[in-house]
Design an enzyme around this catalytic site. Structure first.
Site, PDB file in Angstrom:
ATOM      1  N   CYS A  23      30.719  36.861  39.635  1.00  0.00           N
ATOM      2  CA  CYS A  23      29.519  37.237  39.797  1.00  0.00           C
ATOM      3  C   CYS A  23      28.670  36.258  40.859  1.00  0.00           C
ATOM      4  CB  CYS A  23      28.571  37.493  38.489  1.00  0.00           C
ATOM      5  SG  CYS A  23      26.918  38.185  38.554  1.00  0.00           S
ATOM      6  N   CYS A  24      28.122  36.967  42.004  1.00  0.00           N
ATOM      7  CA  CYS A  24      27.260  36.581  43.044  1.00  0.00           C
ATOM      8  C   CYS A  24      26.191  37.758  43.465  1.00  0.00           C
ATOM      9  CB  CYS A  24      27.913  35.613  43.849  1.00  0.00           C
ATOM     10  SG  CYS A  24      28.636  36.469  45.305  1.00  0.00           S
ATOM     11  N   GLY A  25      25.569  37.339  44.294  1.00  0.00           N
ATOM     12  CA  GLY A  25      24.618  38.383  44.894  1.00  0.00           C
ATOM     13  C   GLY A  25      25.384  39.406  45.647  1.00  0.00           C
ATOM     14  N   SER A  55      32.000  35.256  46.796  1.00  0.00           N
ATOM     15  CA  SER A  55      32.777  35.490  45.627  1.00  0.00           C
ATOM     16  C   SER A  55      34.031  36.349  45.682  1.00  0.00           C
ATOM     17  CB  SER A  55      32.189  35.880  44.286  1.00  0.00           C
ATOM     18  OG  SER A  55      31.362  37.104  44.572  1.00  0.00           O
TER      19      SER A  55
END
Length: 104
Positions: free
Chosen positions: A9-11, A16
């Protein structure tokens, strides 16, 4: 053959996404099946019933407690990807990190 389902999970999911791709290659090489996907923070809830571990980008460390609370009913392990693994896009390192967390 071991099976593991990992969600990163990232922006926006760019770095990722690359890390997930490298981790999939590492898993394939070790004959580990399952899924390794990257999604934005807003999509995490819809994956909790199908993953073993949720790994947050280092910049999402402040969300760890909140995500762990969301993931608890599903017995999903939640942790933050170490900065060195994330920064180097180290798929082997991330796979080792995830497997170690799942063993505990």
């Amino acid at each position: 053959m071991e099976t593991v389902n990992i969600l990163l999970c990232c922006g926006a999911g760019m770095s990722s996404g690359f890390l997930a791709q490298k981790t999939r290659k590492a898993a394939k090489k070790r004959k580990i099946s399952g899924s390794i996907e990257a999604r934005s923070e807003s999509e995490v809830a819809s994956y909790l019933d199908s993953i073993d571990i949720l790994l947050l980008g280092p910049h999402y460390a402040s969300f760890k407690a909140e995500m762990a609370e969301q993931a608890a009913p599903y017995n999903v392990v939640v942790d933050v990807i170490p900065q060195d693994i994330y920064g180097m896009l180290d798929g082997e390192g991330l796979l080792d990190f995830a497997l170690n967390k799942l063993e505990k």
